[in-house]
Scaffold this motif. Sequence first.
Motif, PDB file in Angstrom:
ATOM      1  N   ARG A  41      -2.274  14.511  -7.302  1.00  0.00           N
ATOM      2  CA  ARG A  41      -3.677  14.854  -7.092  1.00  0.00           C
ATOM      3  C   ARG A  41      -4.528  14.212  -8.178  1.00  0.00           C
ATOM      4  NH1 ARG A  41      -4.799  20.794  -7.521  1.00  0.00           N
ATOM      5  NH2 ARG A  41      -3.396  20.608  -9.297  1.00  0.00           N
ATOM      6  N   GLN A  43      -8.709   1.058 -10.473  1.00  0.00           N
ATOM      7  CA  GLN A  43      -7.763   0.536  -9.500  1.00  0.00           C
ATOM      8  C   GLN A  43      -6.407   1.172  -9.752  1.00  0.00           C
ATOM      9  OE1 GLN A  43      -7.566  -3.734  -9.333  1.00  0.00           O
ATOM     10  NE2 GLN A  43      -9.782  -3.986  -9.531  1.00  0.00           N
ATOM     11  N   TYR A  44      -5.736   1.577  -8.669  1.00  0.00           N
ATOM     12  CA  TYR A  44      -4.383   2.107  -8.792  1.00  0.00           C
ATOM     13  C   TYR A  44      -3.652   1.867  -7.485  1.00  0.00           C
ATOM     14  CZ  TYR A  44      -6.305   6.150  -6.243  1.00  0.00           C
ATOM     15  OH  TYR A  44      -6.910   6.951  -5.309  1.00  0.00           O
ATOM     16  N   ASP A  45      -2.338   1.963  -7.542  1.00  0.00           N
ATOM     17  CA  ASP A  45      -1.503   1.771  -6.350  1.00  0.00           C
ATOM     18  C   ASP A  45      -1.391   3.116  -5.640  1.00  0.00           C
ATOM     19  OD1 ASP A  45       0.558   1.439  -4.486  1.00  0.00           O
ATOM     20  OD2 ASP A  45       1.583  -0.042  -5.741  1.00  0.00           O
ATOM     21  N   ASN A  46      -2.037   3.206  -4.487  1.00  0.00           N
ATOM     22  CA  ASN A  46      -2.128   4.487  -3.794  1.00  0.00           C
ATOM     23  C   ASN A  46      -0.784   4.996  -3.292  1.00  0.00           C
ATOM     24  OD1 ASN A  46      -3.873   6.610  -2.973  1.00  0.00           O
ATOM     25  ND2 ASN A  46      -3.659   5.934  -0.850  1.00  0.00           N
ATOM     26  N   ARG A  47       0.221   4.127  -3.197  1.00  0.00           N
ATOM     27  CA  ARG A  47       1.545   4.584  -2.761  1.00  0.00           C
ATOM     28  C   ARG A  47       2.101   5.624  -3.726  1.00  0.00           C
ATOM     29  NH1 ARG A  47       4.414  -1.142  -2.412  1.00  0.00           N
ATOM     30  NH2 ARG A  47       3.197  -1.279  -4.353  1.00  0.00           N
ATOM     31  N   TYR A  48       1.837   5.423  -5.023  1.00  0.00           N
ATOM     32  CA  TYR A  48       2.350   6.375  -6.011  1.00  0.00           C
ATOM     33  C   TYR A  48       1.607   7.701  -5.940  1.00  0.00           C
ATOM     34  CZ  TYR A  48       4.790   2.372  -7.960  1.00  0.00           C
ATOM     35  OH  TYR A  48       5.607   1.272  -8.122  1.00  0.00           O
ATOM     36  N   LEU A  49       0.409   7.681  -5.373  1.00  0.00           N
ATOM     37  CA  LEU A  49      -0.361   8.916  -5.236  1.00  0.00           C
ATOM     38  C   LEU A  49       0.054   9.673  -3.981  1.00  0.00           C
ATOM     39  CD1 LEU A  49      -2.867  10.349  -6.669  1.00  0.00           C
ATOM     40  CD2 LEU A  49      -4.152   9.506  -4.712  1.00  0.00           C
ATOM     41  N   TRP A  50      -0.062   8.994  -2.808  1.00  0.00           N
ATOM     42  CA  TRP A  50       0.122   9.756  -1.569  1.00  0.00           C
ATOM     43  C   TRP A  50       1.597  10.067  -1.291  1.00  0.00           C
ATOM     44  CZ3 TRP A  50       0.045   4.552   0.695  1.00  0.00           C
ATOM     45  CH2 TRP A  50       0.950   4.361   1.749  1.00  0.00           C
ATOM     46  N   VAL A  81      -1.841   7.112 -12.855  1.00  0.00           N
ATOM     47  CA  VAL A  81      -1.393   7.522 -11.519  1.00  0.00           C
ATOM     48  C   VAL A  81       0.108   7.294 -11.383  1.00  0.00           C
ATOM     49  CG1 VAL A  81      -1.575   7.017  -9.050  1.00  0.00           C
ATOM     50  CG2 VAL A  81      -3.643   7.183 -10.450  1.00  0.00           C
ATOM     51  N   TYR A  82       0.584   6.182 -11.917  1.00  0.00           N
ATOM     52  CA  TYR A  82       2.019   5.899 -11.844  1.00  0.00           C
ATOM     53  C   TYR A  82       2.813   6.918 -12.660  1.00  0.00           C
ATOM     54  CZ  TYR A  82       6.533   3.730 -12.629  1.00  0.00           C
ATOM     55  OH  TYR A  82       7.887   3.509 -12.703  1.00  0.00           O
TER      56      TYR A  82
END
Length: 446
Positions: A361, A349-356, A328-329
Amino acid sequence: MSQLGEIQQAILNDDLGAVASLDVPEAYRGVTVHADEAGMFEGLESRDKDPRKSLHVDEVPTPELGPGEALVAVMASAINYNTVWTSIFEPVSTFKFLERYGRLSPLAKRHDLPYHVVGSDLSGVVLRTGPGVHNWKAGDEVVAHCLNVELEGPDGHNDTMLDTEQRIWGFETNFGGLAEIALVKSNQLMPKPDHLTWEEAASPGLVNSTAYRQLVSRNGADMKQGDVVLIWGASGGLGSYATQYALNGGAIPVCVVSSPEKAEICRKLGAELIIDRNAEGYKFWKDENNQDPKEWQRFGKKIRELTGGEDPDIVFEHPGRETFGASVYAARKGGTIVTCASTSGFMHQYDNRYLWMNLKRIIGSHFANYRESWEANRLISKGLIHPTLSKTYALEDTGQAALDVHRNAHQGKVGVLALAPEEGLGVRNHELREKHIDGINAFRNV
């Protein structure tokens, strides 16, 4: 000579027209797991569970042939990770799948048995077809994809993968391909690529179709020319096809591998940008519960060093828990992470800030529909994509073959011979084979 022996001899003698006149045997040998052994590995870590203890070669009754179905004499099959999951009874026992399927109809009840004949790949010859089958006949040389659908409801008629009764044959159904005879629906059948041996033709099915949908299809990442594609496990069963599709489609693969030997395989395929994650020493997890964002950043920097400053347009994900945060990053702003499996764990688990905040996607992709499987097989038949078979075992040694895959002690795909008595048989188009022999053998003896 036994009935199966007569069938085998007719196929080996290229007397395929005689197959229709030969009796179908009442029983055959298949690789099975047993319901009464589903708890045999309780208390053990996944890595310590041994498929050699749970996979058996049993003589089992030949199932009744129903409408829209076919019985196939299996010449060869292959190991997929779903066979490993079945053999170690993770994440659940497959007997739960068979019980659920058995409640669907009296015909489906055949699948709910105290043993499960496993396997989701095959190459072979059609023995018999049931009522309503018109496109295939006894004697046809075929391979099978593993999508099993009922299509009685509306949901699957735009994309059969969305059918409410979609299952993976040999994993969520019985009578799979690691056997001398298999039961399939006729809409699983495709022509055998005629320049390949039985074992080579059997090996692409599941992973080739999965990679096609995940990376090429509009249902997946819809890859285009010039896309930078980060491919985890790029020399493995799935990744080796993703690497080929990226190269064949004008994309730029960044291949992540775990050894110099696996890096060399990617170079054989034509890839140039390669990351040996073990040599680089990436540790994306500090401990069982916490990831290390600094390692994501170091990984992303390495990708940009290789690509001239570009982040991946597409991340081809299948390891799951171990790598998903890094995936994701690493994807570029507006990029796509497309995932089809979780071989290192299902809870991501991932840091959603890097996604949204970066408009990325995540796309879930599961196997392929019939059209996608057919297109993937067509590319194999034309010599544009090649099988990645590295080693072949006898049916009796399927447990060891599954252990190789379980412990990642393999390259590409691991094949299993069924009715084929030895490797190297079944080639019809020698001219096409000779033209692509280096590609066909890229994974051999590595």
